[in-house]
Design an enzyme around this catalytic site. Structure first.
Site: not given
Ligand code: NAD
Ligand code: UFG
Length: 345
Positions: A131, A155, A159
């Protein structure tokens, strides 16, 4: 010849389910493993609709169990693994750090053990979900992969440690290869409107919150600060369509299967949009202005974050194709036809 199988741990989640569709479109057979701790089981039915019952396989199980992983690697002759399984809520990780280190750490350890045990001389290659959060507050934007890593919450630490574990295992097992993908801010949904992001409880992230305001589940958005050093004073992020992100995973799998060497790659658009720009774009797609109030800054937030995506282009031949309007259109189609997410399935 049977389609090569790709194991997706956490495959029922937001990014995993979209990646399953992109992999199937590209001729792979996705095999999903999920314990549904943060996913709704009804996503499986939606994937059946999109892919047919022969188009994918799924298993309810825990990715912390090496035995389960070994059985799947063997049964499906897995050609590559994408490791999504993790807990991902920043605030929750501050309140429950042990749960985050235990789950995210043990899933990856179990997977690396299973790959080493089942792989013989050439274990299946890995795509690891990292991430942009690993960069913390960057010195400059756009952020290249060489920027210093400065995790600021548990978190983010899981990563960084996950990346280190992958790099250490790669050094120990020279025949094995892995691509670490650092995603920026994935948003949007599959254009069918049948799968999308469905957070439990109050959304932490901006786009799902805006979607719920648009559909009437929440009265207004609170904008976290209007005094950031940005053009309109609100935070700037690199929003990336989840289908572009999904296709980035397909490229990473293609690359590794073609013999590509291990690497670390940002997946982002390279463009930043502010909170108010995103809100305005969503409002114009759903046909009305969306209510918001300015609130205080959120603890731990940063002003600006967007990717230098040039490495994704040169290494994987990937670049994002969809713009902010398309992200909003697809997110709105999903939310409008499923106002309560998968509970409407
Ligand atoms: P998500 O929570 O929708 O998907 C993660 C999935 O993993 C879920 O379905 C959950 O049930 C499953 N899971 C967790 N622990 C488990 C375990 N022990 N065994 C089996 N399944 C398990 O999240 P996402 O947004 O799809 O994210 C996927 C990956 O991408 C994650 O590793 C997250 O950290 C990473 N990521 C997400 C974002 C974002 O903004 N969504 C940004 C950067 C990185
Ligand atoms: N924001 C608001 N109001 C809200 C939610 C968010 O103003 O209710 C603003 C935040 O302050 C930020 C922007 O919207 O300026 C984006 O916020 P997000 O929470 O959507 O995203 P972040 O960039 O803070 O973080 C997300 C995930 C992290 C990940 C990161 C980069 O939560 O886990 O993107 O991938 F690491």
């Amino acid at each position: 010849m049977a389609a090569p199988a790709v194991l997706l741990t956490g495959g029922a989640g937001y990014i995993g389910s979209h990646t399953a569709v992109a992999l199937a479109d590209a001729g792979y057979c996705p095999v999903l493993l999920d314990n549904f701790c943060n996913a709704d089981r009804r996503v499986v039915g939606r994937l059946h609709e999109l892919l047919g019952s022969d188009g994918f396989a799924w298993h309810d199980g825990d990715a912390r169990e090496a035995r389960t992983l070994c059985a799947l690697l063997r049964r499906y002759r897995i050609a590559a693994v994408i490791h999504f399984a993790a807990l991902k809520a920043v605030g929750e990780s501050v309140a429950q750090p042990l749960r985050y280190f235990e789950n995210n750490g043990n899933c990856l350890v179990a997977l690396l053990q299973a790959l080493a045990a089942e792989g013989g001389g050439s274990p299946a290659p890995l795509v690891y979900s990292s991430s942009a959060t690993v960069y913390g507050d960057p010195d400059r934007v756009p952020i290249p992969e060489s920027a210093p890593l400065r995790p600021t919450n548990p978190y983010a630490w899981t990563k960084v440690l996950g990346e280190q574990l992958v790099l250490a295992q790669r050094a120990a097992q020279t025949a094995w290869r892995a691509v670490i993908l650092r995603y920026f801010n994935p948003v949007g949904a599959h254009p069918s409107g049948r799968i999308g992001e469905d957070p439990q409880g109050i959304p932490n992230n901006l786009m799902p919150f805006v979607q719920q305001v648009a559909v009437g589940r929440r009265a207004h958005l609170t904008v976290f600060g209007s005094d950031w050093p940005t053009p309109d004073g609100t935070g700037v992020r690199d929003y990336l369509h989840v289908m572009d992100l999904a296709e980035g995973h397909v490229r990473a799998v293609d690359y590794l299967r073609a013999g590509g060497v291990s690497d670390i790659v940002n997946l982002g658009t390279g463009r930043g949009h502010s909170v108010l720009q995103l809100l305005g774009a969503f409002g114009s797609v759903c046909g009305r202005e969306l209510a918001y109030r300015i609130g205080p800054r959120r603890a731990g937030d940063i002003a600006v974050c967007y990717a230098d995506p040039s490495r994704a282009r040169s290494v994987l031949g990937w670049e994002a194709r969809r713009d902010l309007r398309q992200m909003c259109e697809d997110a709105w189609r999903w939310q409008r036809s499923n106002p309560n997410g998968y509970s409407d399935a």
